[in-house]
Design a protein around this motif. Sequence first.
Motif, short mmCIF file in Angstrom:
data_model
loop_
_atom_site.label_atom_id
_atom_site.label_comp_id
_atom_site.label_asym_id
_atom_site.label_seq_id
_atom_site.Cartn_x
_atom_site.Cartn_y
_atom_site.Cartn_z
N GLY A 175 10.16 11.90 -1.80
CA GLY A 175 10.20 11.07 -0.61
C GLY A 175 8.87 11.09 0.13
N CYS A 176 8.81 10.32 1.19
CA CYS A 176 7.53 10.13 1.87
C CYS A 176 7.72 10.11 3.37
N ASP A 177 6.83 10.77 4.07
CA ASP A 177 6.80 10.67 5.52
C ASP A 177 6.03 9.40 5.89
N GLY A 178 6.62 8.58 6.73
CA GLY A 178 5.92 7.39 7.20
C GLY A 178 6.06 6.18 6.32
N GLU A 179 7.17 6.07 5.57
CA GLU A 179 7.35 4.88 4.74
C GLU A 179 7.43 3.65 5.62
N ILE A 180 6.99 2.51 5.06
CA ILE A 180 6.91 1.26 5.82
C ILE A 180 7.70 0.19 5.08
N SER A 181 8.52 -0.54 5.80
CA SER A 181 9.28 -1.62 5.18
C SER A 181 8.33 -2.65 4.58
N LEU A 182 8.66 -3.11 3.38
CA LEU A 182 7.78 -4.06 2.70
C LEU A 182 7.58 -5.34 3.49
N ASN A 183 8.58 -5.74 4.25
CA ASN A 183 8.44 -6.99 5.01
C ASN A 183 7.56 -6.85 6.24
N GLN A 184 7.05 -5.64 6.48
CA GLN A 184 6.13 -5.42 7.60
C GLN A 184 4.67 -5.40 7.16
N VAL A 185 4.43 -5.49 5.87
CA VAL A 185 3.05 -5.40 5.37
C VAL A 185 2.68 -6.68 4.64
N THR A 186 1.38 -6.88 4.47
CA THR A 186 0.85 -7.95 3.62
C THR A 186 0.22 -7.29 2.40
N LEU A 187 0.71 -7.65 1.22
CA LEU A 187 0.12 -7.10 0.01
C LEU A 187 -1.23 -7.76 -0.25
N LEU A 188 -2.23 -6.94 -0.50
CA LEU A 188 -3.55 -7.40 -0.88
C LEU A 188 -3.70 -7.25 -2.39
N ALA A 189 -4.83 -7.69 -2.93
CA ALA A 189 -5.11 -7.37 -4.34
C ALA A 189 -5.09 -5.86 -4.48
N PRO A 190 -4.52 -5.33 -5.57
CA PRO A 190 -4.41 -3.86 -5.68
C PRO A 190 -5.74 -3.13 -5.64
N ILE A 191 -6.80 -3.73 -6.19
CA ILE A 191 -8.16 -3.19 -6.04
C ILE A 191 -9.00 -4.30 -5.41
N PRO A 192 -8.99 -4.39 -4.09
CA PRO A 192 -9.65 -5.53 -3.43
C PRO A 192 -11.15 -5.64 -3.74
N ARG A 193 -11.82 -4.49 -3.78
CA ARG A 193 -13.26 -4.48 -4.01
C ARG A 193 -13.59 -3.48 -5.12
#
Length: 294
Positions: free
Chosen positions: A59-77
């Motif tokens: 498990g993870c501390d601080g998980e974030i609902s997917l609908n609250q984030v914007t997915l970027l390219a997995p390796i943006p740069r």
Amino acid sequence: MKLVTYLYEGKEAAGVLSPDGACVYPAKGLGFECADMNGFIDLLAVRGLASLKEAVASGCDGEISLNQVTLLAPIPRPKQDMICLGINYMAHAEESARYKKEAFGGERPYAVYFSKRVGEAVRPGGHIDGHFDLVERLDYEAELAVVIGKDASHVEEADAAEYVLGYTIINDVSARQVQTRHKQWYFGKSLDGFTPMGPCIVTADEFEFPPRLSIQSKVNGELRQNSNTELLIFGIPHIIRELSQGITLKAGTIIATGTPAGVGMGFEPPRFLRSGDQVECIIEGIGSLKNTVK
């Protein structure tokens, strides 16, 4: 596991999708202190995927609902230019020769390698800049991309799987007349906004090696490309072995393995992209990458 880069409250970060896909686990919340995906990959090269699996299972501390984030390219740069393979499916080799009005003998004794500059990869749902002041023949290419997980030098084919972190989807957008005019492909494939990537990096343990996956593209919902990565002329073990004999493939290196038949230049007459067109690239087990031309 699916590794992602996301934007949350104005900040970019790397993370992992939860097993049910409903949340993002920030890398830092899993014990991987990193600034971005490049740093995440560097840590995984040292600590291994097994340690990440254990962290996700706990498990993870601080998980974030997917609908609250914007997915970027997995390796943006990416740290370095992307390594690409040209005409690595036989049917695409045939349509390419036909478009260029060249004879095609049906033999490919050596792989064709080229590089592609990626200033910033385009996120899923983002726009492809058509550069129509410069480009007359804008084309799409759905490709399976390999992400190297640790530095690879003088690797044998039998060991190649050990060096693969995972896989993602690339749309190798191409300006065909620029590509042919300059004789080399670098300029015509490296314009800003010409590398949509995503939606995630699926770790290599999710697939057999080498992966045999359905690969498709659609333009405005119409199926254009429809093939399978088992039809690569030069497969992933060959590519890693050959390149690593003289180049150290650093962790985070992206290798785009080539595109199958069905690109715009392959039709008679050709069917190039226009402003407003939606291009979708789909690879089995990874997902869908949709982008709109502007």
